[in-house]
Design an enzyme around this catalytic site. Structure first.
Site, PDB file in Angstrom:
ATOM      1  CD  GLU A   1     -91.192  59.919  34.425  1.00 30.00           C
ATOM      2  OE1 GLU A   1     -91.307  60.028  33.195  1.00 30.00           O
ATOM      3  OE2 GLU A   1     -92.044  60.326  35.238  1.00 30.00           O
TER       4      GLU A   1
ATOM      5  CG  HIS B   1     -92.560  61.917  28.320  1.00 23.37           C
ATOM      6  ND1 HIS B   1     -93.144  62.369  29.471  1.00 23.37           N
ATOM      7  CD2 HIS B   1     -91.874  60.820  28.663  1.00 23.37           C
ATOM      8  CE1 HIS B   1     -92.865  61.561  30.477  1.00 23.37           C
ATOM      9  NE2 HIS B   1     -92.093  60.619  30.006  1.00 23.37           N
TER      10      HIS B   1
ATOM     11  CG  HIS C   1     -87.513  58.138  29.677  1.00 19.30           C
ATOM     12  ND1 HIS C   1     -87.179  59.439  29.962  1.00 19.30           N
ATOM     13  CD2 HIS C   1     -88.771  57.965  30.178  1.00 19.30           C
ATOM     14  CE1 HIS C   1     -88.200  60.016  30.607  1.00 19.30           C
ATOM     15  NE2 HIS C   1     -89.162  59.141  30.759  1.00 19.30           N
TER      16      HIS C   1
ATOM     17  CE1 TYR D   1     -97.821  57.015  28.936  1.00 13.96           C
ATOM     18  CE2 TYR D   1     -96.904  58.394  27.204  1.00 13.96           C
ATOM     19  CZ  TYR D   1     -96.743  57.633  28.343  1.00 13.96           C
ATOM     20  OH  TYR D   1     -95.503  57.495  28.896  1.00 13.96           O
TER      21      TYR D   1
ATOM     22  CG  ASP E   1     -92.531  57.203  28.730  1.00 14.15           C
ATOM     23  OD1 ASP E   1     -93.440  56.660  29.369  1.00 14.15           O
ATOM     24  OD2 ASP E   1     -91.421  57.463  29.225  1.00 14.15           O
TER      25      ASP E   1
ATOM     26  CG  HIS F   1     -95.879  53.133  29.998  1.00 13.34           C
ATOM     27  ND1 HIS F   1     -95.699  52.666  31.290  1.00 13.34           N
ATOM     28  CD2 HIS F   1     -95.178  54.290  29.921  1.00 13.34           C
ATOM     29  CE1 HIS F   1     -94.924  53.515  31.960  1.00 13.34           C
ATOM     30  NE2 HIS F   1     -94.584  54.496  31.152  1.00 13.34           N
TER      31      HIS F   1
ATOM     32  CG  ASP G   1     -92.077  55.360  34.424  1.00 15.13           C
ATOM     33  OD1 ASP G   1     -91.185  56.223  34.457  1.00 15.13           O
ATOM     34  OD2 ASP G   1     -92.915  55.271  33.502  1.00 15.13           O
TER      35      ASP G   1
ATOM     36  CG  HIS H   1     -96.607  61.118  34.533  1.00 14.74           C
ATOM     37  ND1 HIS H   1     -96.485  59.889  33.919  1.00 14.74           N
ATOM     38  CD2 HIS H   1     -95.363  61.579  34.660  1.00 14.74           C
ATOM     39  CE1 HIS H   1     -95.215  59.638  33.692  1.00 14.74           C
ATOM     40  NE2 HIS H   1     -94.503  60.653  34.128  1.00 14.74           N
TER      41      HIS H   1
HETATM   42 FE1  FEO Z   1     -91.349  59.115  31.384  1.00 11.94          FE
HETATM   43 FE2  FEO Z   1     -92.929  56.025  31.455  1.00 11.94          FE
HETATM   44  O1  FEO Z   1     -91.745  57.392  31.927  1.00 11.94           O
END
Ligand code: FEO
Length: 407
Positions: free
Chosen positions: A86, A153, A84, A200, A172, A235, A88, A26
């Site tokens: 995204e 997020h 989520h 983060y 996240d 994460h 990743d 990011h």
């Molecule tokens: Fe919003 Fe770890 O992805």
């Protein structure tokens, strides 16, 4: 590849991927990270919660195989939960569904279902059960409760609570970018993990602070907060003791700050630097903590991290071509994006600059800081090199800024 699953509770395994080598994510610096996915074994159904990033599918497959071997069961995934969309956490979602069970049940928030299709353009042939807070599924002796968590997020973010065990799969939220050989908070100094979590939060979650406050209040009002015994984010390390990270999220989301001032500067011929150091001496003379950033060496992501829990900043830039020195501009752009106004914190600011003749940096920085929600309490605009009298003035302005946050 051969890879071990990590048991985090009876019949619950971490099956994610360790990304040892990534140094940015990011747009901000990280020391590596993990993409956490989890397998939950019910008496009737086995569930995969979340997925992994590009080039990491071999790790996921290896750990899934290991988890089923440890449970003494043939591989069969019955339910996929995607908290989520995204990439990743979703790069291999479709591949994983097709590989392990094309007829599996799939659960996600409505926005997640929409975003998956927008990113991959191949989800329309799958039926995704769209869920929200209050929806739950029984997997045989175990219940998964879904909790919408928009803007924590992304608009599609969702938590999944394994109710009987009190494990919150938070995606996240509550995560940290770290890459370690162990999986739990207890394996590392908690202050180190909280610092990574702060980085983060500051860089990715600050904008969602009003939603975070509402979510924490909702979890408190419903009593669910008391049911959470473990937080398993997507994460970093798993929080076997959720209290410190929940407390920190509560503080960060509501603008609780320390008696701390972040000093940020850039310099051409060391004049603005002299002011920065002298202002720092004045701040310290009042017993207030200083964190110093020189934008030739430091990144805006670390600056943002420290501004999050600072009651004030001192921001300095030489004037060049009637504007602040350009490297400060990059930091100001990040500040504008992150938007600390949503945390509700009130942050004072002192602006300082060395100019040759016409000036301009101070006014530009003042306009931008006020637009970003800071209260500019003082300025110092110096012609060329500060002499002893000017340095004494800088010291006193630093001391005054420190006193202003202690009142
Ligand atoms: Fe919003 Fe770890 O992805």
């Amino acid at each position: 590849m051969k890879a071990n699953a990590c048991k985090i509770a009876d019949g619950v395994y971490w099956v994610g991927a360790i990304d040892w080598n990534s140094r940015t994510f990011h747009g901000y610096g990280i020391p590596g990270t993990t993409y956490n996915a989890y397998l939950v074994f019910g008496e009737e159904k086995t569930v995969l919660i979340d997925n992994v990033y590009k080039n990491m599918i071999d790790q996921l497959d290896g750990r899934i195989e290991d988890a089923f071997a440890k449970e003494g069961k043939d591989i069969q995934i019955d339910v996929f939960v995607q908290n989520h969309s995204e990439m990743d956490h979703s790069t291999y979602l479709k591949d994983t569904i097709l590989k392990y069970n094309p007829d599996a049940e799939i659960y996600a928030s409505p926005n997640c279902a929409k975003f998956l299709e927008s990113q991959y353009h191949n989800f329309s042939d799958l039926e995704i059960n769209q869920v929200k807070t209050g929806d739950e599924i029984d997997i045989g002796g175990r219940t998964l409760k879904f909790i919408s968590a928009p803007m924590l997020h992304w608009p599609d973010s969702m938590f999944t609570l394994l109710a009987e065990d009190g494990i919150l799969f938070s995606n996240d939220a509550f995560g940290q970018h770290v890459a370690h050989s162990e999986r739990f908070d207890s394996d590392y100094p908690v202050d180190y993990l909280l610092r990574e979590a702060q980085k983060y939060y500051a860089n990715l979650v600050t904008l969602g602070s009003p939603m975070l406050r509402m979510k924490l209040q909702e979890l408190t009002d419903t009593g669910l907060i008391n049911d959470i015994k473990m937080i398993a984010p997507c994460h970093g390390q798993i929080w076997t003791n959720p209290a410190p990270i929940v407390e920190k999220y509560s503080e960060w989301g509501s603008g609780v700050c320390k008696d701390k001032i972040t000093v940020i500067y850039d310099t051409m011929h060391h004049s603005t630097e002299k002011l920065a150091f002298q202002i720092a001496e004045g701040i310290m003379s009042e017993g207030v903590e200083v964190v110093m950033y020189f934008m030739q060496n430091d990144g805006p992501d670390d600056v943002i991290t420290d501004i999050l829990d600072s009651k004030a900043i001192a921001l300095g830039a030489p004037t060049m071509m009637n504007k602040p020195f350009p490297r400060i501009g990059n930091m100001m752009y990040w500040l504008d994006c992150v938007n600390f106004k949503g945390t509700g914190s009130e942050k004072n600011a002192l602006i300082f600059s060395s100019k040759g003749w016409g000036g301009g940096a101070v006014k530009k920085l003042q306009d931008d800081l006020e637009a970003a929600g800071f209260t500019v309490t003082d300025t110092l605009d110096v012609v060329f090199v500060p002499d002893e009298d000017v340095l004494a003035e800088a010291f006193e302005k630093g001391a005054e800024l420190a006193r202003s946050i202690k009142e």
